[in-house]
Motif scaffolding. Structure first.
Motif, mmCIF file in Angstrom:
data_model
loop_
_atom_site.group_PDB
_atom_site.id
_atom_site.type_symbol
_atom_site.label_atom_id
_atom_site.label_comp_id
_atom_site.label_asym_id
_atom_site.label_seq_id
_atom_site.Cartn_x
_atom_site.Cartn_y
_atom_site.Cartn_z
ATOM 1 N N VAL A 31 0.857 -1.182 0.000
ATOM 2 C CA VAL A 31 0.000 0.000 0.000
ATOM 3 C C VAL A 31 0.900 1.241 0.000
ATOM 4 O O VAL A 31 1.772 1.385 0.856
ATOM 5 C CB VAL A 31 -0.923 0.031 1.236
ATOM 6 C CG1 VAL A 31 -1.745 1.315 1.263
ATOM 7 C CG2 VAL A 31 -1.834 -1.187 1.237
ATOM 8 N N SER A 84 -9.207 4.770 -0.338
ATOM 9 C CA SER A 84 -10.016 3.551 -0.262
ATOM 10 C C SER A 84 -9.188 2.320 0.099
ATOM 11 O O SER A 84 -9.742 1.245 0.333
ATOM 12 C CB SER A 84 -10.725 3.303 -1.595
ATOM 13 O OG SER A 84 -9.796 2.994 -2.617
ATOM 14 N N ALA A 85 -7.856 2.485 0.160
ATOM 15 C CA ALA A 85 -6.979 1.346 0.460
ATOM 16 C C ALA A 85 -7.093 0.963 1.934
ATOM 17 O O ALA A 85 -7.354 1.794 2.799
ATOM 18 C CB ALA A 85 -5.542 1.685 0.112
ATOM 19 N N SER A 86 -6.896 -0.309 2.202
ATOM 20 C CA SER A 86 -6.945 -0.827 3.570
ATOM 21 C C SER A 86 -5.522 -1.123 4.038
ATOM 22 O O SER A 86 -4.769 -1.813 3.357
ATOM 23 C CB SER A 86 -7.790 -2.099 3.618
ATOM 24 O OG SER A 86 -7.800 -2.641 4.918
ATOM 25 N N LEU A 87 -5.177 -0.590 5.184
ATOM 26 C CA LEU A 87 -3.828 -0.757 5.705
ATOM 27 C C LEU A 87 -3.895 -1.107 7.189
ATOM 28 O O LEU A 87 -4.538 -0.408 7.970
ATOM 29 C CB LEU A 87 -3.025 0.540 5.523
ATOM 30 C CG LEU A 87 -1.598 0.543 6.077
ATOM 31 C CD1 LEU A 87 -0.729 -0.468 5.346
ATOM 32 C CD2 LEU A 87 -1.001 1.940 5.972
ATOM 33 N N LYS A 88 -3.235 -2.197 7.565
ATOM 34 C CA LYS A 88 -3.179 -2.595 8.972
ATOM 35 C C LYS A 88 -1.715 -2.669 9.384
ATOM 36 O O LYS A 88 -0.939 -3.437 8.811
ATOM 37 C CB LYS A 88 -3.860 -3.942 9.176
ATOM 38 C CG LYS A 88 -3.908 -4.380 10.648
ATOM 39 C CD LYS A 88 -4.709 -5.644 10.823
ATOM 40 C CE LYS A 88 -4.719 -6.125 12.274
ATOM 41 N NZ LYS A 88 -5.282 -5.116 13.191
ATOM 42 N N ASP A 98 -0.852 7.999 6.150
ATOM 43 C CA ASP A 98 -2.114 7.919 5.423
ATOM 44 C C ASP A 98 -1.900 7.222 4.085
ATOM 45 O O ASP A 98 -0.925 7.531 3.377
ATOM 46 C CB ASP A 98 -2.678 9.313 5.148
ATOM 47 C CG ASP A 98 -2.974 10.083 6.423
ATOM 48 O OD1 ASP A 98 -3.962 9.747 7.089
ATOM 49 O OD2 ASP A 98 -2.210 11.016 6.748
#
Length: 204
Positions: A95, A136-140, A131
């Motif tokens: 990401v 719309s990207a998912s980041l964990k 950020d």
């Protein structure tokens, strides 16, 4: 041009020339014995210029934005503190993210042969955030890895670690012993200390 105005311009030129890749002019803001400390680099300014240029050529994206600047003068010596942000773009677990770190540049300067130059630059890292460039990207993030870094630059350190940089712990933040030590060094510099690194060696 008076001394404070000359120092203001020098500080501005550091960011503009470094981020634009204008390496020949970037050299002119330093004295020959200049020293740079950052999360990912600690060493002579000459080496900092080399590694910055190599990273620039490879597409490493680290940019700076400057705010207010305060200068304390004592004859041919000065301490400048400049509000700044460091912005770095890179990839974390596939990401693309932007990290913005807010803080101050703390500069030890000296006038030699009628020219001001940086003898030591030490950033103070106050707070940061990460950020995704695509909202719309998912980041964990790995909470253990994130929590292993100092609060003032933990997201910046997280990204730089993922990019393969080796990070330095214990750098000055908004509060704490590291920044208090830096303030002592600044006072000693203005009072005529033989080195911009009193009390200890440069590695600290």
């Amino acid at each position: 041009m008076n001394d404070k105005a000359e120092i203001f311009e020098l500080v501005q030129n550091w960011a503009l020339w470094r981020d634009a890749g204008d390496w020949e002019r970037f050299r002119t803001v330093w004295h020959d014995d200049g020293w740079m400390t950052a999360t990912w680099f600690q060493g002579p300014a000459t080496e900092f210029i080399k590694v910055s240029q190599a990273g620039f050529d490879k597409g490493v994206s680290i940019l700076h934005f400057l705010g207010g600047c305060s200068v304390d003068l004592a004859g041919d010596r000065a301490i400048a503190q400049t509000k700044m942000t460091i912005s770095q773009r890179g990839e974390v677990d596939k990401v693309v993210v932007d990290v913005v770190c807010t803080g101050r540049f703390f500069d030890f300067l000296e006038k030699r042969k009628q020219r001001w130059g940086i003898v030591r630059r030490q950033p103070i890292y106050e707070k940061d955030r990460m950020d995704p460039v695509d909202p719309s990207a998912s980041l964990k993030l790995d909470p253990d890895l994130l929590g292993s870094f100092p609060e003032g630059y933990r997201h910046l350190a997280y990204l730089q670690t993922k990019l393969g940089f080796r990070l330095k712990q214990g750098l000055p933040e908004l509060k704490g012993p590291a920044v208090e030590r830096l303030y002592r060094h600044g006072r000693a510099w203005l009072e005529g200390a033989a080195s911009a690194f009193p009390e200890e060696d440069r590695s600290k």
